[in-house]
Scaffold this active site. Structure first.
Site, PDB file in Angstrom:
ATOM      1  N   CYS A  76     -41.791 -13.750 -42.839  1.00  0.00           N
ATOM      2  CA  CYS A  76     -42.888 -13.992 -43.780  1.00  0.00           C
ATOM      3  C   CYS A  76     -43.630 -12.685 -44.093  1.00  0.00           C
ATOM      4  O   CYS A  76     -43.063 -11.818 -44.746  1.00  0.00           O
ATOM      5  CB  CYS A  76     -43.799 -15.092 -43.244  1.00  0.00           C
ATOM      6  SG  CYS A  76     -44.756 -15.853 -44.561  1.00  0.00           S
ATOM      7  N   HIS A  96     -40.790 -19.222 -41.450  1.00  0.00           N
ATOM      8  CA  HIS A  96     -41.187 -18.990 -40.053  1.00  0.00           C
ATOM      9  C   HIS A  96     -40.194 -19.643 -39.093  1.00  0.00           C
ATOM     10  O   HIS A  96     -40.410 -20.796 -38.678  1.00  0.00           O
ATOM     11  CB  HIS A  96     -42.574 -19.590 -39.802  1.00  0.00           C
ATOM     12  CG  HIS A  96     -43.691 -18.829 -40.422  1.00  0.00           C
ATOM     13  ND1 HIS A  96     -44.395 -17.852 -39.750  1.00  0.00           N
ATOM     14  CD2 HIS A  96     -44.211 -18.872 -41.668  1.00  0.00           C
ATOM     15  CE1 HIS A  96     -45.312 -17.340 -40.547  1.00  0.00           C
ATOM     16  NE2 HIS A  96     -45.222 -17.948 -41.718  1.00  0.00           N
ATOM     17  N   GLU A 120     -39.892 -19.184 -36.079  1.00  0.00           N
ATOM     18  CA  GLU A 120     -40.496 -19.319 -34.740  1.00  0.00           C
ATOM     19  C   GLU A 120     -41.320 -20.595 -34.612  1.00  0.00           C
ATOM     20  O   GLU A 120     -41.787 -20.918 -33.531  1.00  0.00           O
ATOM     21  CB  GLU A 120     -41.347 -18.077 -34.420  1.00  0.00           C
ATOM     22  CG  GLU A 120     -42.718 -18.014 -35.094  1.00  0.00           C
ATOM     23  CD  GLU A 120     -42.689 -17.650 -36.581  1.00  0.00           C
ATOM     24  OE1 GLU A 120     -41.603 -17.613 -37.183  1.00  0.00           O
ATOM     25  OE2 GLU A 120     -43.787 -17.435 -37.130  1.00  0.00           O
TER      26      GLU A 120
END
Ligand code: GLN
Length: 203
Positions: A85, A178, A180
């Site tokens: 990002c 994202h 994660e």
């Protein structure tokens, strides 16, 4: 556990942004996470993650803490990087609408917050052949919109409209979303696999 010589040391730039989920993802794939705030934190890293956050703030803090040149030098030396990002924005060679690039390392152009208001945040299942058959769930939060990918970068995934959202160039990975923020750690695993290996694709 810290300082285990067998575990790859993966830095997460920790000046601002979504640091904690990356730290946990690195642990989950067997790496040793190192939070990077100062140039000395970059010593002996095997890879570095530039997380999501606010790229304008991150750019200021990178300079305030003297991190720009040492991170650029890691990348020149072939240390694998992953930008997610805002991290993708930091790595882009070209930023639409005039912003100066920070680490111009990826042959692509991004537009900050380029998905527009209605798609400010959204999720999508992404086909990522480099990670296997199962789709990767992408969480997009005020994501950069990739407006152009040059010939030196390879597109790893596209959003449902066909816009590139994950790229690889040499030992650098970047995603507009994202990875994660889900339990799927395949992208972090891919970063770990790039550690200590010749670049499959010359940068
Ligand atoms: N919109 C942010 C920027 O321009 C990026 C958002 C994110 O990292 N989730 O820097």
């Amino acid at each position: 556990m810290t300082d285990d010589p067998r575990r790859p040391r993966i830095g997460v730039l920790a000046v601002q942004g979504a640091v904690r989920p990356h730290v946990e993802a690195i642990r989950a794939v067997g790496g040793e996470p190192i939070e990077v705030r100062l140039p000395r934190d970059l010593v002996d890293l095997d890879a570095l993650i530039l997380p999501g956050g606010e790229s304008t703030t991150m750019r200021k803090l990178i300079d305030a803490y003297g991190l720009r040149e040492p991170i650029a030098s890691l990348a020149r030396g072939g240390t694998p990087l992953l930008g997610t990002c805002a991290g993708m924005i930091l790595l882009a060679e070209r930023i639409a609408d005039g912003d100066e690039p920070v680490f111009p390392l990826l042959d692509l152009e991004v537009r900050r917050n380029g998905y527009g208001r209605q798609l400010d945040s959204f999720e999508a299942d992404l086909d990522v052949p480099a990670l296997g058959e199962a789709p990767l769930h992408g969480v997009f939060i005020r994501a950069p919109f990739v407006t152009d990918v040059g010939p030196r970068a390879e597109v790893l995934a596209r959003d449902p409209d066909g816009t590139p959202v994950a790229v690889r160039q040499g030992r650098i990975l970047a995603t507009a979303f994202h990875p994660e923020l889900t339990d799927d750690t395949r992208l972090h695993r891919l970063l770990l696999e790039m550690v200590g290996r010749g670049a499959g694709h010359p940068a």
